[in-house]
Structures are given as C-alpha cells and as structure tokens.
Design a protein around this motif. Structure first.
Motif, short mmCIF file in Angstrom:
data_model
loop_
_atom_site.label_atom_id
_atom_site.label_comp_id
_atom_site.label_asym_id
_atom_site.label_seq_id
_atom_site.Cartn_x
_atom_site.Cartn_y
_atom_site.Cartn_z
N GLY A 1 -7.64 -19.73 -10.37
CA GLY A 1 -7.20 -19.17 -11.65
C GLY A 1 -8.31 -18.76 -12.58
O GLY A 1 -8.14 -17.91 -13.43
N GLU A 2 -9.47 -19.37 -12.45
CA GLU A 2 -10.59 -19.07 -13.35
C GLU A 2 -11.84 -19.67 -12.70
O GLU A 2 -11.73 -20.51 -11.80
CB GLU A 2 -10.35 -19.67 -14.73
CG GLU A 2 -9.99 -21.12 -14.62
CD GLU A 2 -9.73 -21.80 -15.96
OE1 GLU A 2 -10.53 -21.61 -16.88
OE2 GLU A 2 -8.76 -22.56 -16.03
N PRO A 3 -12.99 -19.26 -13.19
CA PRO A 3 -14.20 -19.86 -12.62
C PRO A 3 -14.20 -21.36 -12.88
O PRO A 3 -13.81 -21.81 -13.95
CB PRO A 3 -15.33 -19.18 -13.40
CG PRO A 3 -14.73 -17.93 -13.98
CD PRO A 3 -13.28 -18.24 -14.20
N ASP B 1 -12.54 -23.15 -3.56
CA ASP B 1 -12.45 -22.41 -4.83
C ASP B 1 -11.98 -21.01 -4.47
O ASP B 1 -12.73 -20.20 -3.95
CB ASP B 1 -13.85 -22.40 -5.48
CG ASP B 1 -13.89 -21.56 -6.75
OD1 ASP B 1 -12.86 -20.99 -7.15
OD2 ASP B 1 -14.99 -21.47 -7.34
N THR B 2 -10.70 -20.76 -4.74
CA THR B 2 -10.06 -19.55 -4.23
C THR B 2 -10.00 -18.47 -5.30
O THR B 2 -9.38 -18.67 -6.34
CB THR B 2 -8.62 -19.87 -3.76
OG1 THR B 2 -7.85 -20.29 -4.90
CG2 THR B 2 -8.61 -20.98 -2.72
N TRP C 1 -8.59 -14.88 -6.39
CA TRP C 1 -7.61 -13.83 -6.11
C TRP C 1 -6.89 -13.45 -7.38
O TRP C 1 -7.28 -13.90 -8.47
CB TRP C 1 -6.67 -14.22 -4.98
CG TRP C 1 -5.85 -15.48 -5.19
CD1 TRP C 1 -6.32 -16.75 -5.34
CD2 TRP C 1 -4.43 -15.57 -5.27
NE1 TRP C 1 -5.27 -17.63 -5.49
CE2 TRP C 1 -4.11 -16.92 -5.46
CE3 TRP C 1 -3.39 -14.64 -5.17
CZ2 TRP C 1 -2.78 -17.37 -5.57
CZ3 TRP C 1 -2.07 -15.08 -5.27
CH2 TRP C 1 -1.78 -16.43 -5.48
N GLN C 2 -5.86 -12.62 -7.29
CA GLN C 2 -5.18 -12.08 -8.46
C GLN C 2 -3.69 -11.85 -8.16
O GLN C 2 -3.32 -11.73 -6.99
CB GLN C 2 -5.76 -10.71 -8.83
CG GLN C 2 -7.26 -10.68 -8.95
CD GLN C 2 -7.79 -9.29 -9.23
OE1 GLN C 2 -7.59 -8.39 -8.43
NE2 GLN C 2 -8.45 -9.11 -10.37
N THR C 3 -2.90 -11.70 -9.22
CA THR C 3 -1.50 -11.35 -9.04
C THR C 3 -1.39 -10.12 -8.12
O THR C 3 -0.53 -10.05 -7.24
CB THR C 3 -0.86 -11.02 -10.41
OG1 THR C 3 -1.10 -12.11 -11.30
CG2 THR C 3 0.63 -10.77 -10.29
N ASP D 1 -12.92 -7.68 -12.23
CA ASP D 1 -13.83 -8.82 -12.35
C ASP D 1 -15.26 -8.39 -12.05
O ASP D 1 -15.49 -7.45 -11.27
CB ASP D 1 -13.46 -9.92 -11.33
CG ASP D 1 -12.32 -10.79 -11.82
OD1 ASP D 1 -12.28 -11.09 -13.03
OD2 ASP D 1 -11.46 -11.17 -11.01
N ARG E 1 -13.91 -11.47 -16.20
CA ARG E 1 -13.37 -10.12 -16.36
C ARG E 1 -14.40 -9.19 -17.01
O ARG E 1 -15.16 -9.61 -17.88
CB ARG E 1 -12.13 -10.17 -17.25
CG ARG E 1 -11.01 -11.05 -16.73
CD ARG E 1 -10.29 -10.53 -15.55
NE ARG E 1 -9.78 -9.18 -15.72
CZ ARG E 1 -8.93 -8.60 -14.85
NH1 ARG E 1 -8.52 -9.26 -13.78
NH2 ARG E 1 -8.52 -7.39 -15.05
N ARG F 1 -3.34 -15.30 -17.66
CA ARG F 1 -3.88 -14.01 -18.04
C ARG F 1 -3.23 -13.48 -19.28
O ARG F 1 -2.02 -13.51 -19.43
CB ARG F 1 -3.57 -13.05 -16.90
CG ARG F 1 -4.78 -12.45 -16.34
CD ARG F 1 -4.41 -11.85 -15.05
NE ARG F 1 -4.31 -10.42 -15.19
CZ ARG F 1 -4.27 -9.61 -14.14
NH1 ARG F 1 -4.30 -10.11 -12.92
NH2 ARG F 1 -4.20 -8.33 -14.31
O1 PRX Z 1 -10.64 -13.18 -13.45
C1 PRX Z 1 -10.11 -13.65 -12.23
C2 PRX Z 1 -9.48 -15.01 -12.45
O2 PRX Z 1 -8.11 -14.78 -12.68
C3 PRX Z 1 -7.82 -13.39 -12.60
C4 PRX Z 1 -6.49 -13.17 -11.97
O3 PRX Z 1 -5.50 -13.76 -12.76
P1 PRX Z 1 -4.00 -13.83 -12.25
O4 PRX Z 1 -3.58 -12.48 -11.80
O5 PRX Z 1 -3.20 -14.46 -13.32
O6 PRX Z 1 -4.03 -14.72 -10.98
C5 PRX Z 1 -4.45 -16.04 -11.10
C6 PRX Z 1 -4.20 -16.78 -9.83
C7 PRX Z 1 -4.59 -16.09 -8.60
C8 PRX Z 1 -8.94 -12.81 -11.78
O7 PRX Z 1 -9.10 -11.44 -12.01
N1 PRX Z 1 -9.65 -15.89 -11.28
C9 PRX Z 1 -8.69 -16.25 -10.40
N2 PRX Z 1 -9.18 -17.13 -9.51
C10 PRX Z 1 -10.48 -17.31 -9.81
C11 PRX Z 1 -10.78 -16.52 -10.93
N3 PRX Z 1 -12.01 -16.46 -11.46
C12 PRX Z 1 -12.98 -17.20 -10.87
N4 PRX Z 1 -12.77 -17.99 -9.80
C13 PRX Z 1 -11.55 -18.10 -9.24
N5 PRX Z 1 -11.37 -18.91 -8.20
#
Ligand code: PRX
Length: 646
Positions: free
Chosen positions: A385-387, A409-410, A412-414, A498, A513, A524
């Motif tokens: 979800g975030e760093p 530490d995964t 990804w994005q929606t 990102d 971002r 987000r």
């Molecule tokens: O900035 C990245 C961050 O969350 C964004 C995507 O958010 P959302 O679509 O709500 O999905 C969250 C769950 C998958 C990305 O563009 N983000 C997500 N995972 C990481 C991350 N930033 C750093 N490390 C991660 N593991």
C-alpha cells in the motif's frame, strides 16, 4: 541495521520457487511472453479454452487490452465449484468478528450454497448479466458472497469502501448507473457502529441516483432500527424462497468482472475496470507465488474488500487457489493492541499480509502486546500500500516475525489488478524498503521526464513496457481518460505515476507518487478531490491541498484555505471545514491540518506552486528551490510565518 537478508534456510529446501526457478521462469516470461501466459492461463478452468492469448495496443487511436479473448469461463466457478470434488469440507473462509468472541468457518461446500443462494436472490430482484451492482458492506462473509454471486451471474460489482460518505457513494452509484445497492443495517469496527444503511438512505436521496437505482438489498446483522423505503429489501426475506444452486453464467474472458473507483491526480475518482479471465489468472498466480502458498495454509490479508487488495488477495486470488482465507471485520487495536497477533494464534495463521500504516501504529505501542502472543504459526509476512520505512520493516521482521519469516514488500496498484514487484520468499534476498524484483511477465523501466529510458543504477518515472493479464482494461465509461491518464505522458508504455530507483542488483525501490495523489494510511486520495470538497463550502474562496510526512499515516493531509472576502478565521469554522470534508468524501479524507492562507503562491500565469506548499507543510521552507516565477513573493513569507508544522 542489516541491509541485506538472504533467503531463509527453510525456504531454500521447501519452496514453490527458488532463485534459479525464478530466474528461468522470469526469462521465459519476458522472452516468450505469449507462450508463458498461454501455458499459465491453464491454471484456470475454462468452459471454452482460449486459442488467442494476447491482443494489446497502447496506441491512442487503437488503445485496447485483451487477454484470452476467445476463451469462456466463470469466475465464481473457478473460485468455488472446481474445488468441491477434493475440498468440499475444507474451510474456504475463516471469518473473525470485531468482537473476539465471534468467528466462524465456512467450508467450500457451504460457500457454494451461500453464493448460489445470493446469486438467485440477485436474479429475483431483476439483476441480469452486465448490470452494475454497488456493494457498501462491512467485512462480513456476505460481502464475499455478494461479490462471487455477481460473478456467478455476470453482473459487474462496484465495491465502495464503508468509510466513504453518502455523497461519495451516490456519485459512484451514478457514475456506473447501478441497478442495485447491497448493504447491511450496520457495520461495526472497534466496537463502534457505522450506520451503513442510513448512509445508503442519504445517498439514494442525492439527485440522479434514483434515475438508475431500483433496489437496495439489506443484510440484517443484528436487531438494529433502520428507516425503511419502498425500494428496500431484507436479504433474509428475499433469499428465503430461492434455490441454493445457481448455474454459473458462461462469460467471455473479456467480460467485465468489477469496477473499483480510485483517486487520480485530477478530477473525480475513476472507475477502474477489470475483466474476468486475465484478472483471475493474475490474482491467483501472484497469490500463490508471492506468498509461497502450501497445501493447508491459513492465509490472512487484513485489507477491507473496499480496496483492490481486498478484491485480489482476500477474495479472488486465495479462493481461485482453493486456499483458506481469513476475513477480519475489526481493527488492529480493538479490544487491545495484541488483536492482530491473537488472531494469528487463534486461527494458526501462516501468512499475514498487512499495511505499513498498521505496522507503524502497532509499533508505537511497544513490543509487549506482540510478545504476549506466540505467532509460531507465521511463515511469511507481507506489506502493501505504501513504502515501508526501514524502522517499521525491522520491527515487523524482528519483533512480529522473530526473524523467522521473510517480508514480501509488494508494490502494485488498483490498476494493475495484482502484485507487480515483490520478493518471492524462497527466491529473493530481502533489502528493507525495497519491493525488489518484478513478477513474471512484468517488464518495468525507468524513464527520465523526456521519456528516455535509463539503464543500470538509476532513478526515474516507473513505467511498465508491456501488458500483463491483470492490467485494467479501461476507465469505466471514459476510454479517452484511460489513455490520457496512463498512456499519454510516455508513448507505448503504461505509466504508473510512481517514481522509483533501481540499484546495482536490479532491485526496485519505490520512492512515491510523482503526481498529486496522496497516500494516507495506504489509502489513495487525490489532492484535487479534497480541494474541490473544500471550495464547495460557501466560506472558502480557494484551497490547495498537499501531503506532508506523517509518522503513522505515511502522509497526512495539509490544506491551505483562503476564505471569501469578509469571512473571519475562527476555530469554529476550522472544525466546520474538517467536518465538511468528512461528509463530502468520508472520514479517510479528514484534513490533518488546515492553515489559513490570505493568498496562495502562484506563478504569474496563475498556477498554484504546490512544490512550495509541500515544502512549507514538510517544514523544509529553508530550501524552497527556484521561486523566481512567483507572482507575489510576500505570500510565501506569510505562509512560512504561520505554518503549522514548526
Ligand atoms: O504509490 C504506490 C503505493 O500505492 C499506490 C497504489 O495505490 P492503490 O491503487 O490504492 O493500491 C494500493 C494497494 C495495491 C502506488 O501507486 N504503493 C502500493 N504498494 C506499495 C506502494 N508504494 C511503495 N511500496 C509498496 N509496496
């Protein structure tokens, strides 16, 4: 602090995928991408097997993404029916209530019946293939039943997180023209009750909603008083007379499975559309490999089904793999700060996947609440979800995992549908703070702002140069926006929004971002959304919103507000504005700080200089960078003198 953690010895001998296998599968997946996915697409059960595999163009004129387009399948069949011959009695879903005394296990046989019943109930209410159905639900098993029931009959679900306001819910119902809303009388989190049905009532009164919405289906969770309207139906009443078997609809691989709204840097949230075959394949394959799933594992992802993580890694991925997935209704700190780890002990959880914001909040409470539990069942820990900052990583690794479990530490994005960059437990040496290496079939690249590809050790805009089956297919109802958001900045690649750096081992480190999207507690949020909520208040003339570093949330929301002439700044107005944003968007958008701004820093052409506002909010105003284009430099002096983060 150690900067590199080799693969754990027990994973070296007992794993789905060691490093040699990762390297060779990754190479195949890139060199012969279509053949790779053609082979792995067979992990699903197809009603009509595909012959076509990949049909993709990122060109503006011809933007389309299709995978397995001539194949037919049913997603709910893949998540339930096909496991029945061997796993009818195995637990599919463990549900753990907000109240620690409440939990239940739902077997695959029971899931089959519950989803069948739910699907027939939807049919009885007139829902047919292609209809949109909005879910506004607590984390109860019925949320999963409802999603799978939609998939079973070919309806497209749109889950709206229960923390969004009636206003936001109404917008999302209108945007996808939902015929039905499914909700519950109440939700409960941390012993606090959330009036979900009451929120739906308010949403249905919003102008435009009733142009599309025909019915509201309500799950009764307890004896709560709710208002009742002609369009309302109790689930337990409508479902009483229906059959528990429902024939799965035959769906094309590219038929939509769901819409999920997410925030962008401009405008209103967009409906990310995912389709059936490619999405399910990608969710299931990433789930199995990233978490190194073994037979009999109990797997827990703490996300709410209102987010993509809840879609791919609470419901679709684990169930497509015939696994046991735990669904938790509550919050990490109720009844006390040991709750997460008590749940791990109670259900003997092997894999626990959560967000850095939860880890940081629990870390703040010290080690004792963790150490009072055993956690011996844990084998893999995940973060999303975030760093994740190295301190939180280390605490998660050493205190929670007692240095026995690797952390995946995964990143990804929606939009990506599933995990894109992540360690694999048996293959990847870990570096705290790095999402490490790409998943099979994923080709990341770093570009400079002019679009030139950067090689070797570098830092730049993270893009993905080719399609993968889980990629979103369009912005619902706005294909032009799909192009402008993801394919216009750099040609022929998917732009993630990102930034990232790549180190000497080829590992990726997400730096956050590059656009005006905030990440607040892993949620987000578009700065534009919060700004437009603020300026909708009659007292507000102008507003600018930026993120600032926040110890627990990762980023906090900092708003600069200019009042209309004649309006006085006051504490009362301040709290009114906070409540206003909560009611326009929802509690997750609550501004942490509002600073009165007699003026905002603008260029001579009138553009707000957010870079400056970000620096002031982060208390880094000593290094504002180039301010030569500022129209009125004294505005900045005023903002610095009155800044809230000193
Ligand atoms: O900035 C990245 C961050 O969350 C964004 C995507 O958010 P959302 O679509 O709500 O999905 C969250 C769950 C998958 C990305 O563009 N983000 C997500 N995972 C990481 C991350 N930033 C750093 N490390 C991660 N593991």
């Amino acid at each position: 602090m150690k900067t590199r953690y080799p693969v754990h010895p027990e994973f070296a001998t007992h794993t789905l995928c060691d490093n040699d296998k990762y390297l060779s599968m990754y190479q195949q997946s890139i060199e012969n991408n279509e053949a790779f996915w053609g082979l792995h697409g067979k992990r699903l059960d197809w009603i009509k097997p595909y012959i076509q595999i990949k049909d993709v163009s990122f060109d503006q004129q011809d933007l389309h993404i299709k995978w397995f387009a001539d194949g037919q399948l049913n997603v709910s069949y893949n998540c339930i029916d096909r496991h029945l011959p061997t796993k009818a009695d195995q637990t599919a879903i463990i549900w753990e209530g907000d109240n620690p005394a409440e939990s239940k296990n739902i077997s695959y046989a029971e899931l089959h019946q519950e989803v069948g019943r739910f699907a027939n109930t939807l049919k009885k209410l007139g829902v047919i293939k292609g209809d949109r159905v909005t879910l506004y639900m607590p984390m109860i098993p019925e949320a999963a039943y409802a999603m799978l029931a939609c998939a079973r009959i070919g309806a497209i679900h749109s889950v709206v997180f229960g923390g969004f306001s009636p206003e936001a819910l109404g917008d999302r119902i209108i945007n996808c023209k939902s015929k039905l809303v499914i909700t519950a009388d109440r939700g409960v989190r941390g012993a606090k009750s959330i009036g979900l049905k009451a929120n739906v009532d308010k949403a249905t009164k919003k102008a435009g909603v009733k142009d599309y919405l025909e019915s509201v289906l309500v799950i009764k969770t307890a004896d709560h008083e709710v208002d009742w309207y002609d369009h309302d139906h109790w689930y337990h009443e409508v479902s009483q007379s229906v059959d528990t078997f429902c024939e799965p609809a035959i769906m094309n691989a590219e038929d939509p499975l769901f819409i999920l709204y997410t925030s962008g840097s401009t405008g209103q949230p967009k409906g990310v559309l995912h389709t059936s075959g490619g999405y399910l394949l990608y969710a299931s394959m990433t789930h199995e490999y990233v978490f190194d799933i073994q037979p009999g594992d109990v797997y827990w992802c703490t996300a709410d089904v209102g987010w993509i993580t809840g879609h791919s890694y609470v419901v679709y991925g684990p169930l497509a793999n015939g696994g046991t997935t735990l669904m938790f209704e509550g919050v990490p700190n109720y009844p006390d700060h040991s709750r997460f780890w008590q749940i791990c002990d109670k259900h003997q959880v092997n894999i626990c996947y959560t967000a850095p914001t939860a880890i940081r909040a629990l870390m703040k409470e010290g080690d004792e609440p963790v150490k009072s539990t055993s956690r011996k069942s844990l084998r893999v820990l995940g973060s999303v979800g975030e760093p994740i900052n190295p301190e939180a990583w280390k605490w998660y690794y050493e205190v929670v995992g007692e240095a026995r479990s690797p952390i995946v530490d995964t990143w990804w994005q929606t939009e990506t549908g599933g995990i894109m960059i992540s360690p694999l437990p048996g293959a990847t040496a870990l570096k705290p703070g790095s999402a490490t290496r790409p998943f099979f079939g994923i080709k990341p690249a770093l570009l400079d702002n002019e679009g030139n590809e950067l090689n070797g050790v570098a830092s730049g805009n993270l893009v993905i140069t080719d399609s993968w089956p889980g990629q979103m297919r369009t912005v619902y109802g706005d294909h032009a926006r799909f192009y402008t958001t993801y394919f216009a900045a750099f040609k022929n690649v998917y732009t993630t929004g990102d930034g990232a750096k790549r180190d000497e081992d080829g590992y990726y480190w997400i730096t956050g971002r590059t656009d005006d999207v905030l990440n607040v507690s892993g949620h987000r949020m578009g700065t534009a959304e919060v700004e437009s909520a603020l300026v909708a208040h009659p007292a507000v003339a102008e507003a600018a919103v930026v993120g600032y570093p926040h110890d627990i949330k990762g980023q906090g929301i900092y708003a600069y507000v200019t009042l209309v002439n004649g309006m006085a700044e006051s504490e009362t107005l301040l709290s009114e504005l906070v409540n206003w944003v909560r009611s326009e968007i929802g509690p997750i958008a609550t501004p942490d700080k509002i600073q009165w701004a007699p003026g905002l820093p603008k260029t001579r052409s009138g553009k707000i200089m957010r870079r400056i506002l970000r620096k002031i909010a982060a208390n880094e105003h000593k290094n504002l960078g180039d301010t030569s284009t500022l129209a009125e430099p004294e505005v900045v002096v005023n903002l610095i003198n009155n800044r809230l983060n000193k």
